[in-house]
Motif scaffolding. Structure first.
Motif, PDB file in Angstrom:
ATOM      1  N   UNK A 105       0.828  -1.208   0.000  1.00 45.31           N
ATOM      2  CA  UNK A 105       0.000   0.000   0.000  1.00 45.31           C
ATOM      3  C   UNK A 105       0.862   1.257   0.000  1.00 45.31           C
ATOM      4  N   UNK A 106       1.964   1.229   0.748  1.00 40.26           N
ATOM      5  CA  UNK A 106       2.880   2.368   0.772  1.00 40.26           C
ATOM      6  C   UNK A 106       3.490   2.598  -0.604  1.00 40.26           C
ATOM      7  N   UNK A 107       3.922   1.501  -1.260  1.00 44.33           N
ATOM      8  CA  UNK A 107       4.496   1.627  -2.604  1.00 44.33           C
ATOM      9  C   UNK A 107       3.461   2.165  -3.588  1.00 44.33           C
ATOM     10  N   UNK A 108       2.208   1.700  -3.473  1.00 38.05           N
ATOM     11  CA  UNK A 108       1.147   2.178  -4.362  1.00 38.05           C
ATOM     12  C   UNK A 108       0.880   3.661  -4.129  1.00 38.05           C
ATOM     13  N   UNK A 109       0.895   4.083  -2.868  1.00 29.80           N
ATOM     14  CA  UNK A 109       0.705   5.508  -2.547  1.00 29.80           C
ATOM     15  C   UNK A 109       1.809   6.351  -3.189  1.00 29.80           C
ATOM     16  N   UNK A 110       3.054   5.931  -3.015  1.00 26.61           N
ATOM     17  CA  UNK A 110       4.176   6.702  -3.569  1.00 26.61           C
ATOM     18  C   UNK A 110       4.117   6.740  -5.095  1.00 26.61           C
ATOM     19  N   UNK A 111       3.744   5.602  -5.707  1.00 28.77           N
ATOM     20  CA  UNK A 111       3.631   5.561  -7.162  1.00 28.77           C
ATOM     21  C   UNK A 111       2.539   6.503  -7.648  1.00 28.77           C
ATOM     22  N   UNK A 112       1.366   6.451  -7.012  1.00 28.50           N
ATOM     23  CA  UNK A 112       0.260   7.304  -7.438  1.00 28.50           C
ATOM     24  C   UNK A 112       0.604   8.776  -7.253  1.00 28.50           C
ATOM     25  N   UNK A 113       1.236   9.109  -6.121  1.00 28.44           N
ATOM     26  CA  UNK A 113       1.602  10.506  -5.866  1.00 28.44           C
ATOM     27  C   UNK A 113       2.623  11.000  -6.890  1.00 28.44           C
ATOM     28  N   UNK A 114       3.605  10.152  -7.218  1.00 19.94           N
ATOM     29  CA  UNK A 114       4.601  10.543  -8.212  1.00 19.94           C
ATOM     30  C   UNK A 114       4.016  10.689  -9.602  1.00 19.94           C
ATOM     31  N   UNK A 115       3.166   9.740 -10.002  1.00 18.17           N
ATOM     32  CA  UNK A 115       2.536   9.812 -11.323  1.00 18.17           C
ATOM     33  C   UNK A 115       1.653  11.047 -11.422  1.00 18.17           C
ATOM     34  N   UNK A 116       0.886  11.330 -10.375  1.00 16.46           N
ATOM     35  CA  UNK A 116       0.003  12.499 -10.391  1.00 16.46           C
ATOM     36  C   UNK A 116       0.806  13.792 -10.482  1.00 16.46           C
ATOM     37  N   UNK A 117       1.898  13.877  -9.721  1.00 23.51           N
ATOM     38  CA  UNK A 117       2.703  15.105  -9.723  1.00 23.51           C
ATOM     39  C   UNK A 117       3.357  15.336 -11.082  1.00 23.51           C
ATOM     40  N   UNK A 118       3.982  14.295 -11.618  1.00 28.59           N
ATOM     41  CA  UNK A 118       4.654  14.440 -12.918  1.00 28.59           C
ATOM     42  C   UNK A 118       3.626  14.655 -14.026  1.00 28.59           C
ATOM     43  N   UNK A 119       2.490  13.931 -13.962  1.00 30.05           N
ATOM     44  CA  UNK A 119       1.450  14.107 -14.973  1.00 30.05           C
ATOM     45  C   UNK A 119       0.863  15.502 -14.953  1.00 30.05           C
ATOM     46  N   UNK A 120       0.653  16.045 -13.752  1.00 32.78           N
ATOM     47  CA  UNK A 120       0.123  17.407 -13.635  1.00 32.78           C
ATOM     48  C   UNK A 120       1.113  18.418 -14.191  1.00 32.78           C
ATOM     49  N   UNK A 121       2.405  18.233 -13.904  1.00 28.55           N
ATOM     50  CA  UNK A 121       3.432  19.123 -14.450  1.00 28.55           C
ATOM     51  C   UNK A 121       3.447  19.058 -15.970  1.00 28.55           C
ATOM     52  N   UNK A 122       3.391  17.841 -16.525  1.00 31.56           N
ATOM     53  CA  UNK A 122       3.408  17.689 -17.982  1.00 31.56           C
ATOM     54  C   UNK A 122       2.183  18.359 -18.612  1.00 31.56           C
ATOM     55  N   UNK A 123       1.010  18.201 -17.982  1.00 27.34           N
ATOM     56  CA  UNK A 123      -0.198  18.811 -18.530  1.00 27.34           C
ATOM     57  C   UNK A 123      -0.102  20.341 -18.518  1.00 27.34           C
TER      58      UNK A 123
END
Length: 299
Positions: A105-123
């Motif tokens: 669950x911790x790994x999934x949280x970190x993955x989702x947070x990283x994907x969201x942050x980088x995806x938001x920056x790219x958008x």
């Protein structure tokens, strides 16, 4: 400790700019600073929602929220988010979540947070392509060595996985557990919505806090450009293992704000005020909350 020493050296060399930035703080408009504080409080709610979304088992809501507040203080004791991770692992263990599933669950949280942050920056960069000038963010000739170091680290990690059988077995078992947990979470729409909605809300609220501080100090930069600067800076400093990002976040934010068109003195004042609101003011109550949760055996 080395990054903190280097930041200290840079601060001494640029003490005139720092002094000018501190002087700018006297001109801040308090309503906007209160708005930044409100956005900071909402980040703990977003973190709690995301943590719940990363695990199938229902966690006690109020204790989960208090744990996220306390995790912020723990984050300043260990580098690169390890303090918050340790607090949340302990909390899930007390709630009866097995270690393998809580780690997944911790790994999934970190993955989702990283994907969201980088995806938001790219958008944002796609919508506002001129918002960030990357030239000032990287010293001349620094990109090649940085990529070489990252490539070497990836090769060492891959070599260790290939050569060390026990490590390969442990990583394989963890990945199977993590994938199973991720499938279970995404099979529940409410959990998936909490995971990804909270992951997107967290950096949005952080960027909104910075934009509010910028308005408080009259920063002549659009709010969307400040959001781009914040996301770019936090993505960059994820590779610098200072406790709580102290020093590295401040330096990267000043550079990023200058890169989107801010004067250096005003950018310095904005970053100082932002870190006071988001880090230093909550630090003592967060530490007291952490101690109380330990005594109450919540973590």
């Amino acid at each position: 400790m080395l990054p903190l020493v280097l930041v200290g050296v840079v601060a001494v060399r640029h003490r005139t700019v720092l002094a000018e930035g501190v002087a700018q703080l006297r001109t801040a408009e308090w309503p906007w600073l209160l708005a930044a504080a409100g956005a900071t409080c909402l980040t703990w709610v977003a973190a709690a929602v995301t943590r719940q979304g990363a695990v199938v088992q229902r966690l006690p809501a109020l204790r989960l929220l208090a744990t996220q507040f306390a995790a912020g203080a723990a984050n300043h004791l260990l580098p690169t988010g390890l303090g918050a991770s340790a607090v949340n692992l302990r909390f899930m263990a007390v709630c009866g979540v097995p270690l393998a599933r809580s780690s997944a669950a911790l790994a999934l949280y970190l993955l989702a947070e990283g994907v969201a942050r980088v995806g938001l920056l790219a958008a944002l960069l796609l919508v506002f392509p001129g918002a960030l000038r990357l030239g000032p963010l990287l010293p001349e000739g620094a990109l090649g060595p940085l990529l070489a170091v990252l490539g070497a680290a990836a090769l060492v990690a891959a070599g260790a996985l290939v050569l060390v059988r026990r490590l390969r077995s442990a990583v394989g078992a963890f990945l199977r557990t993590a994938l199973g947990e991720a499938r279970s979470v995404h099979a529940r729409p409410a959990r998936a919505l909490a995971l990804w909605g909270g992951s997107l809300a967290f950096p949005v609220l952080q960027a909104a806090g910075l934009a509010a501080v910028g308005r408080a100090l009259g920063l002549p930069v659009p709010a969307t450009h400040m959001a781009v600067a914040y996301l770019a800076a936090t993505v960059a400093v994820a590779l610098v293992p200072t406790p709580g990002g102290i020093g590295s976040v401040e330096a990267a934010l000043v550079v990023a704000l200058v890169a989107v068109g801010s004067p250096v003195a005003v950018a310095t004042a904005v970053v100082l005020a932002y870190r006071i609101v988001t880090v230093w003011l909550p630090l003592l109550p967060g530490a007291l909350t952490l101690g109380a949760l330990v005594r109450l055996k919540v973590i």
